[in-house]
Design a protein around this motif. Structure first.
Motif, PDB file in Angstrom:
ATOM      1  N   ASN A 129      32.791  54.295  32.161  1.00 35.47           N
ATOM      2  CA  ASN A 129      31.841  53.307  31.730  1.00 35.47           C
ATOM      3  C   ASN A 129      32.397  52.878  30.633  1.00 35.47           C
ATOM      4  O   ASN A 129      31.548  53.019  29.487  1.00 35.47           O
ATOM      5  CB  ASN A 129      30.419  53.826  31.767  1.00 35.47           C
ATOM      6  CG  ASN A 129      29.493  52.722  32.128  1.00 35.47           C
ATOM      7  OD1 ASN A 129      29.876  51.632  32.009  1.00 35.47           O
ATOM      8  ND2 ASN A 129      28.089  52.834  31.914  1.00 35.47           N
ATOM      9  N   LEU A 130      33.518  52.085  30.443  1.00 36.07           N
ATOM     10  CA  LEU A 130      33.835  51.709  29.173  1.00 36.07           C
ATOM     11  C   LEU A 130      33.047  50.368  28.743  1.00 36.07           C
ATOM     12  O   LEU A 130      32.553  49.689  29.586  1.00 36.07           O
ATOM     13  CB  LEU A 130      35.457  51.131  29.452  1.00 36.07           C
ATOM     14  CG  LEU A 130      36.166  52.285  29.892  1.00 36.07           C
ATOM     15  CD1 LEU A 130      37.770  51.679  30.071  1.00 36.07           C
ATOM     16  CD2 LEU A 130      36.570  53.060  28.480  1.00 36.07           C
ATOM     17  N   PRO A 131      33.043  50.086  27.501  1.00 34.72           N
ATOM     18  CA  PRO A 131      32.181  48.989  26.652  1.00 34.72           C
ATOM     19  C   PRO A 131      32.706  47.532  27.697  1.00 34.72           C
ATOM     20  O   PRO A 131      33.573  47.432  27.985  1.00 34.72           O
ATOM     21  CB  PRO A 131      32.868  49.049  25.370  1.00 34.72           C
ATOM     22  CG  PRO A 131      33.300  50.381  25.131  1.00 34.72           C
ATOM     23  CD  PRO A 131      33.863  50.823  26.370  1.00 34.72           C
ATOM     24  N   PHE A 246      38.499  39.907  43.647  1.00 30.38           N
ATOM     25  CA  PHE A 246      39.109  40.242  42.367  1.00 30.38           C
ATOM     26  C   PHE A 246      39.483  41.954  42.490  1.00 30.38           C
ATOM     27  O   PHE A 246      38.714  42.399  43.037  1.00 30.38           O
ATOM     28  CB  PHE A 246      38.694  39.787  41.099  1.00 30.38           C
ATOM     29  CG  PHE A 246      37.337  40.261  40.768  1.00 30.38           C
ATOM     30  CD1 PHE A 246      36.994  41.331  40.024  1.00 30.38           C
ATOM     31  CD2 PHE A 246      36.082  39.458  41.263  1.00 30.38           C
ATOM     32  CE1 PHE A 246      35.651  41.860  39.876  1.00 30.38           C
ATOM     33  CE2 PHE A 246      34.905  39.978  40.755  1.00 30.38           C
ATOM     34  CZ  PHE A 246      34.528  41.086  40.157  1.00 30.38           C
ATOM     35  N   LEU A 247      40.325  42.451  41.316  1.00 31.67           N
ATOM     36  CA  LEU A 247      40.423  43.658  41.300  1.00 31.67           C
ATOM     37  C   LEU A 247      40.342  43.971  39.699  1.00 31.67           C
ATOM     38  O   LEU A 247      40.595  43.165  38.877  1.00 31.67           O
ATOM     39  CB  LEU A 247      42.009  43.907  41.499  1.00 31.67           C
ATOM     40  CG  LEU A 247      42.489  43.672  42.906  1.00 31.67           C
ATOM     41  CD1 LEU A 247      43.949  43.932  43.046  1.00 31.67           C
ATOM     42  CD2 LEU A 247      41.912  44.791  44.111  1.00 31.67           C
ATOM     43  N   SER A 248      39.758  45.160  39.757  1.00 34.27           N
ATOM     44  CA  SER A 248      39.482  45.576  38.304  1.00 34.27           C
ATOM     45  C   SER A 248      40.135  46.638  37.991  1.00 34.27           C
ATOM     46  O   SER A 248      39.887  47.549  38.616  1.00 34.27           O
ATOM     47  CB  SER A 248      37.748  45.709  38.018  1.00 34.27           C
ATOM     48  OG  SER A 248      37.370  44.482  37.680  1.00 34.27           O
ATOM     49  N   PHE A 249      40.492  47.042  36.766  1.00 34.08           N
ATOM     50  CA  PHE A 249      41.080  48.262  36.359  1.00 34.08           C
ATOM     51  C   PHE A 249      40.854  48.570  34.800  1.00 34.08           C
ATOM     52  O   PHE A 249      40.744  47.794  34.228  1.00 34.08           O
ATOM     53  CB  PHE A 249      42.493  47.955  36.257  1.00 34.08           C
ATOM     54  CG  PHE A 249      43.329  49.140  35.946  1.00 34.08           C
ATOM     55  CD1 PHE A 249      43.787  50.331  36.744  1.00 34.08           C
ATOM     56  CD2 PHE A 249      44.258  48.974  34.581  1.00 34.08           C
ATOM     57  CE1 PHE A 249      44.419  51.212  36.191  1.00 34.08           C
ATOM     58  CE2 PHE A 249      44.842  50.135  34.029  1.00 34.08           C
ATOM     59  CZ  PHE A 249      44.979  51.318  35.205  1.00 34.08           C
ATOM     60  N   GLY A 250      40.455  50.068  34.806  1.00 35.79           N
ATOM     61  CA  GLY A 250      39.967  50.492  33.369  1.00 35.79           C
ATOM     62  C   GLY A 250      41.143  51.909  33.081  1.00 35.79           C
ATOM     63  O   GLY A 250      41.290  52.432  33.978  1.00 35.79           O
ATOM     64  N   GLN A 251      41.224  51.879  31.797  1.00 34.99           N
ATOM     65  CA  GLN A 251      42.410  52.684  31.572  1.00 34.99           C
ATOM     66  C   GLN A 251      41.836  53.348  30.245  1.00 34.99           C
ATOM     67  O   GLN A 251      41.657  52.868  29.071  1.00 34.99           O
ATOM     68  CB  GLN A 251      43.649  52.316  31.359  1.00 34.99           C
ATOM     69  CG  GLN A 251      44.465  53.472  30.921  1.00 34.99           C
ATOM     70  CD  GLN A 251      45.012  54.648  31.863  1.00 34.99           C
ATOM     71  OE1 GLN A 251      45.028  54.420  33.134  1.00 34.99           O
ATOM     72  NE2 GLN A 251      44.658  55.942  31.280  1.00 34.99           N
ATOM     73  N   ILE A 252      41.307  54.797  30.133  1.00 30.72           N
ATOM     74  CA  ILE A 252      40.939  55.571  28.799  1.00 30.72           C
ATOM     75  C   ILE A 252      42.348  55.869  28.119  1.00 30.72           C
ATOM     76  O   ILE A 252      43.185  56.640  28.819  1.00 30.72           O
ATOM     77  CB  ILE A 252      40.057  56.796  29.318  1.00 30.72           C
ATOM     78  CG1 ILE A 252      38.850  56.329  30.072  1.00 30.72           C
ATOM     79  CG2 ILE A 252      39.834  57.550  27.933  1.00 30.72           C
ATOM     80  CD1 ILE A 252      38.067  57.473  30.458  1.00 30.72           C
ATOM     81  N   PHE A 257      40.533  54.525  22.154  1.00 32.48           N
ATOM     82  CA  PHE A 257      41.299  53.484  22.627  1.00 32.48           C
ATOM     83  C   PHE A 257      40.974  53.146  24.445  1.00 32.48           C
ATOM     84  O   PHE A 257      40.890  54.252  25.112  1.00 32.48           O
ATOM     85  CB  PHE A 257      42.583  53.223  22.206  1.00 32.48           C
ATOM     86  CG  PHE A 257      42.747  52.867  21.084  1.00 32.48           C
ATOM     87  CD1 PHE A 257      42.782  51.705  20.540  1.00 32.48           C
ATOM     88  CD2 PHE A 257      43.120  53.849  19.961  1.00 32.48           C
ATOM     89  CE1 PHE A 257      42.786  51.337  18.973  1.00 32.48           C
ATOM     90  CE2 PHE A 257      43.088  53.755  18.790  1.00 32.48           C
ATOM     91  CZ  PHE A 257      43.222  52.360  18.084  1.00 32.48           C
ATOM     92  N   PHE A 258      40.867  51.939  24.704  1.00 29.32           N
ATOM     93  CA  PHE A 258      40.704  51.731  26.156  1.00 29.32           C
ATOM     94  C   PHE A 258      41.414  50.411  26.566  1.00 29.32           C
ATOM     95  O   PHE A 258      41.603  49.536  25.632  1.00 29.32           O
ATOM     96  CB  PHE A 258      39.295  51.735  26.690  1.00 29.32           C
ATOM     97  CG  PHE A 258      38.579  51.076  25.870  1.00 29.32           C
ATOM     98  CD1 PHE A 258      38.314  49.525  26.116  1.00 29.32           C
ATOM     99  CD2 PHE A 258      37.638  51.405  24.750  1.00 29.32           C
ATOM    100  CE1 PHE A 258      37.492  48.899  25.447  1.00 29.32           C
ATOM    101  CE2 PHE A 258      36.868  50.706  24.200  1.00 29.32           C
ATOM    102  CZ  PHE A 258      36.652  49.162  24.153  1.00 29.32           C
ATOM    103  N   LEU A 259      41.927  50.402  27.576  1.00 30.22           N
ATOM    104  CA  LEU A 259      42.428  48.958  28.341  1.00 30.22           C
ATOM    105  C   LEU A 259      41.328  48.505  29.397  1.00 30.22           C
ATOM    106  O   LEU A 259      40.970  49.387  30.239  1.00 30.22           O
ATOM    107  CB  LEU A 259      43.780  49.303  28.763  1.00 30.22           C
ATOM    108  CG  LEU A 259      44.945  49.644  27.963  1.00 30.22           C
ATOM    109  CD1 LEU A 259      46.146  49.756  28.786  1.00 30.22           C
ATOM    110  CD2 LEU A 259      45.113  48.539  27.058  1.00 30.22           C
ATOM    111  N   GLY A 285      40.437  47.781  23.521  1.00 34.95           N
ATOM    112  CA  GLY A 285      39.661  47.703  22.194  1.00 34.95           C
ATOM    113  C   GLY A 285      39.460  49.264  21.824  1.00 34.95           C
ATOM    114  O   GLY A 285      40.151  50.221  22.279  1.00 34.95           O
ATOM    115  N   ARG A 286      38.538  49.594  20.976  1.00 32.52           N
ATOM    116  CA  ARG A 286      38.358  50.904  20.396  1.00 32.52           C
ATOM    117  C   ARG A 286      36.845  51.099  20.076  1.00 32.52           C
ATOM    118  O   ARG A 286      36.287  50.305  19.498  1.00 32.52           O
ATOM    119  CB  ARG A 286      39.136  51.224  19.255  1.00 32.52           C
ATOM    120  CG  ARG A 286      39.238  52.904  18.885  1.00 32.52           C
ATOM    121  CD  ARG A 286      40.094  52.942  17.387  1.00 32.52           C
ATOM    122  NE  ARG A 286      40.128  54.509  17.155  1.00 32.52           N
ATOM    123  CZ  ARG A 286      39.127  55.208  16.712  1.00 32.52           C
ATOM    124  NH1 ARG A 286      38.276  54.632  15.880  1.00 32.52           N
ATOM    125  NH2 ARG A 286      39.449  56.385  16.403  1.00 32.52           N
TER     126      ARG A 286
END
Ligand code: HEC
Length: 370
Positions: A129-131, A246-252, A257-259, A285-286
């Motif tokens: 659950n990234l910002p 749409f497609l969503s992607f999150g990377q820790i 840091f995260f993307l 971001g971070r």
């Protein structure tokens, strides 16, 4: 003071038990031992909470076997509570602070054992659950209510707002409803003025297809429908139904840091009124934590690209530097403010100040958890 009893007995058990800790080699056995010595007197050996008759207070204890509750809490929140006590996240003092009795590694093992009570692996953990960024839709399914606002920073006055409601269902799905409304300054025959109205109401669903703790990635697919509820004549709607898959992607990433990225299309039913459009959004971001367990500050930047799928059109790019901050001690209420600056076609598109106020309503009421 019956409430002192479980705390005192727990600390006594810890005292007896700590020399034995060094003897255990296996970390999961060690985690179970720490849990049963330090936590089980209140939380129960099964993680569901010990009975009132045993704990001596009637505050309901959390049920750690309930995946819907337990998995969404990130380790950082649980470590804060275990280390500094309930008040670290605006919970009761009845949840004691163990920071003096147990070292950070032992506390990590205790919370790791708490994690084992939910046995269903379908639920994406709270770490993903990234910002929330100002524009990109995150991949994590959420229970939240958001008030969003965009204010034109140049040209004619315009304010557009939206109330967004998100509700999880099942382990990996989320339903979303968005109601936009706004006001804008317009030149009219009698001199002009401000006009208000509701925009195109949108409803959508999202589903997490994949997540991996090993790689730190989460990937979701979503579909939204925008209904032509806005008054097109006044400039508040597109005047046609629009489908938006749409497609969503999150990377820790390491060191907080995260993307996050999102790619999709807007497909109107009536192409006389709106063009088919493709979009690509990328952000990074971070998160910085104030003090050991305090407020989180997350500076982020988004790059937004969109292109009408019509011959001869080019990509339009915007940049959105922003900062999100948690407001409540529970960290369930936060805000974000940023500026959306066009990098291309700067003359035909205005710079906007973007803002949101977000409430994770599952974690507590609007006025609790401060
Ligand atoms: C003296 C009783 C007691 C002991 C011992 C105890 N807890 Fe708690 N704990 C509580 C109570 C009561 C709450 C609920 C607080 C509230 O809801 O305001 C709680 C809440 C929590 C939460 C917060 C869950 C949430 O809602 O996010 C975590 C995590 C937790 N405890 C972990 C632990 C761990 C780990 C240990 C052992 C190292 C432990 N507790 C030992 C009483 C205790």
């Amino acid at each position: 003071m019956t409430t002192k009893f479980p705390i005192a007995s727990t600390l006594f058990a810890l005292f007896l038990f700590s020399p034995a800790l060094a003897l255990f080699g296996n970390t999961s056995t060690k985690a179970a031992e720490i849990y049963s010595a330090a936590c089980a007197s209140c939380h129960g050996s099964d993680g569901r909470g010990a009975p009132i008759s045993q704990v001596g207070f009637d505050l309901p204890l959390p049920d750690f076997t309930d995946c819907n509750f337990a998995v969404r809490e990130p380790d950082s929140d649980w470590n804060a509570v275990a280390h500094a006590g309930g008040p670290a996240r605006a919970f009761s003092r009845l949840m004691p602070a163990f920071g003096d009795a147990l070292g950070p590694e032992e506390l990590q093992l205790a919370t790791a054992h708490v994690r084992t009570f939910c046995t269903d692996n379908a639920w994406p953990p709270g770490e993903f659950n990234l910002p929330r960024m100002l524009v990109i839709e995150k991949a994590f399914p959420e229970d939240e209510a958001v008030f969003e606002s965009a204010v034109a920073a140049q040209g004619d006055g315009a304010v557009s707002n939206a109330i967004v409601y998100e509700k999880r269902f099942g382990a990996r799905n989320q339903f979303e409803l968005s109601v936009p409304f706004g006001r804008q300054e317009r030149a009219t025959a009698d001199g002009g003025g401000w006009q208000g109205g509701i925009g195109d109401i949108a409803a959508g669903v999202k589903r997490t297809l994949f997540f991996s703790r090993v790689t730190g990635s989460i990937f979701s697919v979503a579909g939204e429908v925008l209904f032509p509820t806005g008054d097109r004549e006044k400039g508040f709607g597109r005047g046609t139904t629009i489908f938006e898959p749409f497609l969503s992607f999150g990377q820790i990433l390491p060191s907080e840091f995260f993307l996050q990225s999102q790619a999709g299309a807007a497909i109107p039913v009536d192409t006389q009124r709106a063009d088919n459009r493709g979009f690509f959004r990328f952000g990074t971001g971070r998160t910085f934590t104030q003090g050991q367990f305090g407020r989180s500050w997350s500076p982020m930047i988004e790059l937004l690209g969109a292109r009408d799928l019509v011959a001869g059109r080019t990509f339009q790019w915007d940049l959105v530097p922003q900062i999100q901050v948690t407001l409540s001690r529970r960290q369930h209420i936060m805000m974000n403010v940023g500026v959306r600056t066009p990098l291309t076609d700067a003359r035909s598109r205005d710079t906007q100040v973007l803002f949101y106020f977000l409430w994770d309503w599952f974690d507590g009421g609007l006025f609790t958890g401060w």
